[in-house]
Design an enzyme around this catalytic site. Sequence first.
Site, PDB file in Angstrom:
ATOM      1  N   SER A  73       0.834  -1.198   0.000  1.00 34.25           N
ATOM      2  CA  SER A  73       0.000   0.000   0.000  1.00 34.25           C
ATOM      3  C   SER A  73       0.874   1.255   0.000  1.00 34.25           C
ATOM      4  O   SER A  73       1.705   1.429  -0.877  1.00 34.25           O
ATOM      5  CB  SER A  73      -0.959  -0.049   1.198  1.00 34.25           C
ATOM      6  OG  SER A  73      -1.987   0.900   1.063  1.00 34.25           O
ATOM      7  N   ASP A 207      -9.251  -4.143  -5.947  1.00 37.00           N
ATOM      8  CA  ASP A 207      -8.662  -3.260  -4.945  1.00 37.00           C
ATOM      9  C   ASP A 207      -9.243  -1.850  -5.093  1.00 37.00           C
ATOM     10  O   ASP A 207      -8.996  -1.170  -6.083  1.00 37.00           O
ATOM     11  CB  ASP A 207      -7.139  -3.225  -5.129  1.00 37.00           C
ATOM     12  CG  ASP A 207      -6.415  -2.509  -3.999  1.00 37.00           C
ATOM     13  OD1 ASP A 207      -7.073  -1.786  -3.238  1.00 37.00           O
ATOM     14  OD2 ASP A 207      -5.188  -2.676  -3.878  1.00 37.00           O
ATOM     15  N   HIS A 236      -7.087  -6.097  -0.515  1.00 38.77           N
ATOM     16  CA  HIS A 236      -6.031  -5.116  -0.264  1.00 38.77           C
ATOM     17  C   HIS A 236      -5.375  -5.379   1.089  1.00 38.77           C
ATOM     18  O   HIS A 236      -4.147  -5.365   1.212  1.00 38.77           O
ATOM     19  CB  HIS A 236      -6.613  -3.699  -0.309  1.00 38.77           C
ATOM     20  CG  HIS A 236      -5.598  -2.619  -0.126  1.00 38.77           C
ATOM     21  ND1 HIS A 236      -4.864  -2.105  -1.167  1.00 38.77           N
ATOM     22  CD2 HIS A 236      -5.182  -1.954   0.983  1.00 38.77           C
ATOM     23  CE1 HIS A 236      -4.047  -1.167  -0.714  1.00 38.77           C
ATOM     24  NE2 HIS A 236      -4.214  -1.061   0.586  1.00 38.77           N
TER      25      HIS A 236
END
Length: 292
Positions: A73, A207, A236
Amino acid sequence: MQTLHRMFGYRHPVWAVSHAGHCAPPDSMDMVEDASSAAEGDVFGLNGQIEHKLAFLRRHVPRDTSLVLVGHSIGCYIILDMMKRNPELKIIKSIMLFPTIERMAQTPQGKVMTPVLCRLRYLVYLPLFLLSLLPDGLKAGLVRLVFGGISSLDHTVVQPTVGLLSGDCAANAVYMGGQEMRKVLERDNITIKKNLEKLIFYYGATDHWCPVGYYHDMKQDFPQGDFRLCENGFRHAFVLDAGREVATLVFEWMSGGSGNMSSPSIYSSAVGHELSASRTHAGFTSDLMDLN
Protein backbone atom coordinates in the site's frame (compact mmCIF):
# COMPACT_ATOMS: atom_id res chain seq x y z
CA MET A 1 7.82 -12.17 7.97
CA GLN A 2 7.79 -15.52 9.70
CA THR A 3 6.90 -17.35 6.48
CA LEU A 4 9.67 -15.64 4.48
CA HIS A 5 12.21 -16.27 7.23
CA ARG A 6 11.27 -19.95 7.37
CA MET A 7 11.13 -20.49 3.58
CA PHE A 8 14.63 -19.05 3.20
CA GLY A 9 15.83 -21.60 5.74
CA TYR A 10 16.44 -18.92 8.39
CA ARG A 11 19.58 -17.92 6.46
CA HIS A 12 18.69 -14.27 5.88
CA PRO A 13 17.54 -11.58 8.29
CA VAL A 14 14.04 -10.21 7.86
CA TRP A 15 13.31 -6.76 9.30
CA ALA A 16 10.14 -4.70 9.51
CA VAL A 17 9.74 -1.16 10.77
CA SER A 18 6.52 0.36 12.04
CA HIS A 19 5.15 3.60 10.74
CA ALA A 20 6.43 6.23 13.15
CA GLY A 21 3.88 6.85 15.88
CA HIS A 22 1.58 3.98 14.92
CA CYS A 23 2.45 1.66 17.79
CA ALA A 24 2.64 2.43 21.47
CA PRO A 25 6.22 2.68 22.77
CA PRO A 26 7.35 0.80 25.90
CA ASP A 27 6.44 2.39 29.21
CA SER A 28 10.04 3.52 29.61
CA MET A 29 9.93 5.60 26.40
CA ASP A 30 8.00 8.57 25.08
CA MET A 31 6.49 8.63 21.59
CA VAL A 32 9.01 11.36 20.67
CA GLU A 33 12.10 12.62 22.47
CA ASP A 34 11.48 16.30 21.68
CA ALA A 35 7.86 17.27 20.98
CA SER A 36 8.69 20.68 19.53
CA SER A 37 11.28 19.40 17.07
CA ALA A 38 8.98 16.50 16.16
CA ALA A 39 6.20 18.93 15.28
CA GLU A 40 8.59 21.14 13.32
CA GLY A 41 9.91 18.17 11.36
CA ASP A 42 6.43 16.69 10.84
CA VAL A 43 7.78 13.30 11.85
CA PHE A 44 4.36 11.60 11.64
CA GLY A 45 3.61 12.96 8.17
CA LEU A 46 4.43 11.26 4.90
CA ASN A 47 7.84 12.88 4.50
CA GLY A 48 8.73 12.05 8.11
CA GLN A 49 7.74 8.42 7.56
CA ILE A 50 10.12 8.16 4.59
CA GLU A 51 12.98 9.64 6.61
CA HIS A 52 12.09 7.29 9.48
CA LYS A 53 12.71 4.22 7.26
CA LEU A 54 15.94 5.64 5.85
CA ALA A 55 17.12 6.40 9.39
CA PHE A 56 16.58 2.76 10.34
CA LEU A 57 18.80 1.61 7.49
CA ARG A 58 21.50 4.16 8.33
CA ARG A 59 21.60 3.30 12.00
CA HIS A 60 21.04 -0.44 12.07
CA VAL A 61 22.00 -1.98 8.71
CA PRO A 62 25.61 -2.18 7.43
CA ARG A 63 26.06 -0.01 4.37
CA ASP A 64 27.21 -2.84 2.08
CA THR A 65 24.18 -5.04 2.86
CA SER A 66 22.21 -6.24 -0.18
CA LEU A 67 18.54 -5.50 0.34
CA VAL A 68 15.17 -6.67 -0.88
CA LEU A 69 12.54 -4.08 -0.01
CA VAL A 70 8.95 -5.23 0.42
CA GLY A 71 6.20 -2.65 0.65
CA HIS A 72 2.44 -2.78 0.90
CA SER A 73 0.00 0.00 0.00
CA ILE A 74 1.55 3.34 1.03
CA GLY A 75 4.74 1.40 1.84
CA CYS A 76 5.30 1.14 -1.93
CA TYR A 77 5.19 4.92 -2.27
CA ILE A 78 7.67 5.15 0.62
CA ILE A 79 10.01 2.63 -1.05
CA LEU A 80 10.05 4.55 -4.34
CA ASP A 81 10.93 7.73 -2.48
CA MET A 82 13.65 5.91 -0.52
CA MET A 83 15.17 4.73 -3.80
CA LYS A 84 15.06 8.28 -5.14
CA ARG A 85 16.54 9.90 -2.02
CA ASN A 86 19.29 7.35 -1.51
CA PRO A 87 20.30 5.76 -4.83
CA GLU A 88 23.40 4.30 -3.17
CA LEU A 89 21.34 1.71 -1.29
CA LYS A 90 22.27 -1.80 -2.49
CA ILE A 91 18.74 -2.79 -3.49
CA ILE A 92 18.41 -6.07 -5.39
CA LYS A 93 14.63 -6.01 -5.69
CA SER A 94 11.71 -3.95 -4.48
CA ILE A 95 8.44 -5.82 -4.29
CA MET A 96 5.34 -3.62 -4.37
CA LEU A 97 2.22 -5.28 -3.00
CA PHE A 98 -1.11 -3.58 -3.78
CA PRO A 99 0.75 -0.32 -4.46
CA THR A 100 -0.86 3.03 -3.69
CA ILE A 101 1.65 5.18 -5.54
CA GLU A 102 -0.63 7.52 -7.49
CA ARG A 103 -3.96 9.38 -7.46
CA MET A 104 -5.11 7.98 -4.14
CA ALA A 105 -7.89 10.54 -3.64
CA GLN A 106 -9.35 9.60 -7.04
CA THR A 107 -9.75 5.91 -6.24
CA PRO A 108 -13.16 4.56 -5.16
CA GLN A 109 -12.04 4.26 -1.54
CA GLY A 110 -10.15 7.55 -1.71
CA LYS A 111 -13.30 9.40 -2.74
CA VAL A 112 -15.01 8.07 0.38
CA MET A 113 -12.14 8.64 2.81
CA THR A 114 -10.76 11.98 1.59
CA PRO A 115 -13.54 14.07 3.18
CA VAL A 116 -13.23 12.09 6.42
CA LEU A 117 -9.44 12.28 6.63
CA CYS A 118 -8.95 15.80 5.32
CA ARG A 119 -12.00 17.85 6.30
CA LEU A 120 -13.55 15.90 9.18
CA ARG A 121 -10.35 14.68 10.80
CA TYR A 122 -10.95 16.38 14.13
CA LEU A 123 -14.45 14.90 14.37
CA VAL A 124 -12.92 11.44 13.94
CA TYR A 125 -10.63 12.03 16.91
CA LEU A 126 -13.49 12.05 19.44
CA PRO A 127 -14.73 8.46 18.88
CA LEU A 128 -11.13 7.28 18.61
CA PHE A 129 -10.32 8.95 21.92
CA LEU A 130 -13.35 7.32 23.55
CA LEU A 131 -12.31 3.94 22.15
CA SER A 132 -8.81 4.41 23.56
CA LEU A 133 -10.29 4.67 27.08
CA LEU A 134 -11.70 1.14 26.95
CA PRO A 135 -9.78 -1.74 28.57
CA ASP A 136 -7.63 -3.67 26.12
CA GLY A 137 -9.69 -6.80 26.65
CA LEU A 138 -12.86 -5.02 25.59
CA LYS A 139 -11.10 -3.43 22.61
CA ALA A 140 -9.87 -6.88 21.55
CA GLY A 141 -13.44 -8.17 21.72
CA LEU A 142 -14.65 -5.30 19.54
CA VAL A 143 -11.87 -5.93 17.01
CA ARG A 144 -12.81 -9.62 16.81
CA LEU A 145 -16.44 -8.60 16.31
CA VAL A 146 -15.53 -6.27 13.44
CA PHE A 147 -13.35 -8.96 11.85
CA GLY A 148 -15.92 -11.67 12.59
CA GLY A 149 -17.02 -11.97 8.97
CA ILE A 150 -13.53 -13.07 7.87
CA SER A 151 -13.68 -16.86 8.15
CA SER A 152 -9.92 -17.46 7.88
CA LEU A 153 -8.81 -14.46 9.96
CA ASP A 154 -5.19 -14.54 11.09
CA HIS A 155 -5.70 -13.88 14.79
CA THR A 156 -2.22 -12.41 15.19
CA VAL A 157 -3.64 -9.17 13.71
CA VAL A 158 -5.93 -8.59 16.69
CA GLN A 159 -3.30 -7.36 19.13
CA PRO A 160 -1.67 -4.79 16.81
CA THR A 161 -5.13 -3.49 15.96
CA VAL A 162 -5.81 -3.00 19.65
CA GLY A 163 -2.49 -1.16 19.94
CA LEU A 164 -3.40 1.08 17.02
CA LEU A 165 -6.57 2.10 18.85
CA SER A 166 -4.61 3.87 21.57
CA GLY A 167 -5.23 7.62 21.41
CA ASP A 168 -1.94 8.87 19.99
CA CYS A 169 -1.46 5.98 17.56
CA ALA A 170 -4.94 6.33 16.07
CA ALA A 171 -4.56 10.09 15.73
CA ASN A 172 -1.18 9.68 14.01
CA ALA A 173 -2.64 7.11 11.61
CA VAL A 174 -5.54 9.41 10.69
CA TYR A 175 -3.14 12.33 10.23
CA MET A 176 -0.89 10.31 7.92
CA GLY A 177 -3.93 9.08 5.99
CA GLY A 178 -4.97 12.67 5.32
CA GLN A 179 -1.53 13.48 3.98
CA GLU A 180 -1.69 10.46 1.69
CA MET A 181 -4.89 11.77 0.13
CA ARG A 182 -3.33 15.19 -0.44
CA LYS A 183 0.20 14.25 -1.47
CA VAL A 184 0.03 10.94 -3.35
CA LEU A 185 -0.89 12.43 -6.72
CA GLU A 186 1.10 11.76 -9.88
CA ARG A 187 3.09 8.57 -10.28
CA ASP A 188 6.89 9.01 -10.00
CA ASN A 189 7.68 7.77 -13.51
CA ILE A 190 11.28 8.97 -13.37
CA THR A 191 12.17 6.81 -10.36
CA ILE A 192 10.22 3.85 -11.75
CA LYS A 193 11.99 4.07 -15.12
CA LYS A 194 15.39 4.42 -13.45
CA ASN A 195 14.84 1.29 -11.32
CA LEU A 196 12.48 -0.69 -13.54
CA GLU A 197 14.55 -3.87 -13.58
CA LYS A 198 14.51 -3.96 -9.76
CA LEU A 199 10.75 -3.53 -9.35
CA ILE A 200 7.94 -6.08 -9.13
CA PHE A 201 4.40 -4.70 -8.87
CA TYR A 202 1.49 -6.86 -7.66
CA TYR A 203 -1.96 -5.34 -8.16
CA GLY A 204 -5.26 -6.51 -6.72
CA ALA A 205 -8.10 -7.48 -9.04
CA THR A 206 -10.72 -5.89 -6.76
CA ASP A 207 -8.66 -3.26 -4.94
CA HIS A 208 -10.65 -0.10 -4.18
CA TRP A 209 -7.43 1.74 -3.24
CA CYS A 210 -5.67 0.85 -6.50
CA PRO A 211 -8.08 0.13 -9.37
CA VAL A 212 -7.23 -2.34 -12.11
CA GLY A 213 -7.07 0.61 -14.48
CA TYR A 214 -3.90 1.73 -12.72
CA TYR A 215 -2.37 -1.68 -13.45
CA HIS A 216 -3.19 -1.39 -17.15
CA ASP A 217 -1.82 2.16 -17.24
CA MET A 218 1.47 0.95 -15.79
CA LYS A 219 1.76 -1.89 -18.30
CA GLN A 220 1.11 0.52 -21.14
CA ASP A 221 3.61 3.11 -19.91
CA PHE A 222 6.33 0.59 -19.01
CA PRO A 223 5.93 -2.43 -21.36
CA GLN A 224 9.24 -3.91 -20.17
CA GLY A 225 8.26 -3.81 -16.51
CA ASP A 226 7.21 -6.66 -14.22
CA PHE A 227 3.54 -6.03 -13.40
CA ARG A 228 1.33 -8.79 -12.05
CA LEU A 229 -2.42 -8.89 -11.43
CA CYS A 230 -3.71 -10.98 -8.54
CA GLU A 231 -5.55 -14.13 -9.65
CA ASN A 232 -6.11 -15.45 -6.12
CA GLY A 233 -8.81 -13.11 -4.87
CA PHE A 234 -6.58 -11.50 -2.22
CA ARG A 235 -8.00 -8.36 -0.65
CA HIS A 236 -6.03 -5.12 -0.26
CA ALA A 237 -5.69 -5.88 3.45
CA PHE A 238 -4.31 -9.33 2.67
CA VAL A 239 -2.61 -9.71 6.03
CA LEU A 240 -6.02 -10.23 7.61
CA ASP A 241 -6.36 -13.69 6.08
CA ALA A 242 -3.71 -14.38 3.42
CA GLY A 243 -0.37 -13.26 4.81
CA ARG A 244 1.21 -16.68 4.44
CA GLU A 245 -0.05 -17.09 0.88
CA VAL A 246 1.31 -13.71 -0.22
CA ALA A 247 4.61 -14.40 1.53
CA THR A 248 4.85 -17.65 -0.45
CA LEU A 249 4.38 -15.69 -3.69
CA VAL A 250 7.07 -13.21 -2.65
CA PHE A 251 9.44 -16.09 -1.90
CA GLU A 252 8.79 -17.61 -5.33
CA TRP A 253 9.43 -14.29 -7.08
CA MET A 254 12.67 -13.79 -5.18
CA SER A 255 13.85 -17.35 -5.72
CA GLY A 256 13.16 -17.10 -9.44
CA GLY A 257 15.36 -14.01 -9.79
CA SER A 258 18.98 -13.66 -10.73
CA GLY A 259 21.95 -15.13 -8.93
CA ASN A 260 22.30 -11.85 -7.06
CA MET A 261 19.26 -12.86 -5.04
CA SER A 262 21.19 -15.55 -3.22
CA SER A 263 22.02 -13.56 -0.11
CA PRO A 264 19.54 -10.76 0.48
CA SER A 265 18.45 -9.10 3.66
CA ILE A 266 14.71 -8.62 3.47
CA TYR A 267 13.44 -5.27 4.69
CA SER A 268 9.74 -4.63 4.95
CA SER A 269 9.46 -0.89 4.50
CA ALA A 270 6.35 0.43 6.18
CA VAL A 271 4.89 -3.04 6.12
CA GLY A 272 4.93 -3.50 9.87
CA HIS A 273 3.31 -1.62 12.67
CA GLU A 274 5.25 -3.63 15.19
CA LEU A 275 8.84 -4.82 15.19
CA SER A 276 8.01 -8.38 16.25
CA ALA A 277 7.23 -10.75 13.40
CA SER A 278 4.13 -12.19 15.01
CA ARG A 279 2.49 -8.78 15.17
CA THR A 280 3.43 -7.37 11.79
CA HIS A 281 0.58 -5.76 9.86
CA ALA A 282 0.82 -4.34 6.40
CA GLY A 283 -0.06 -0.74 5.75
CA PHE A 284 -2.64 -0.75 8.48
CA THR A 285 -3.94 2.76 7.91
CA SER A 286 -5.33 1.63 4.59
CA ASP A 287 -6.35 -1.79 5.91
CA LEU A 288 -8.66 -0.33 8.52
CA MET A 289 -10.35 1.80 5.88
CA ASP A 290 -11.12 -1.00 3.45
CA LEU A 291 -11.47 -4.66 4.40
CA ASN A 292 -12.29 -5.59 0.82
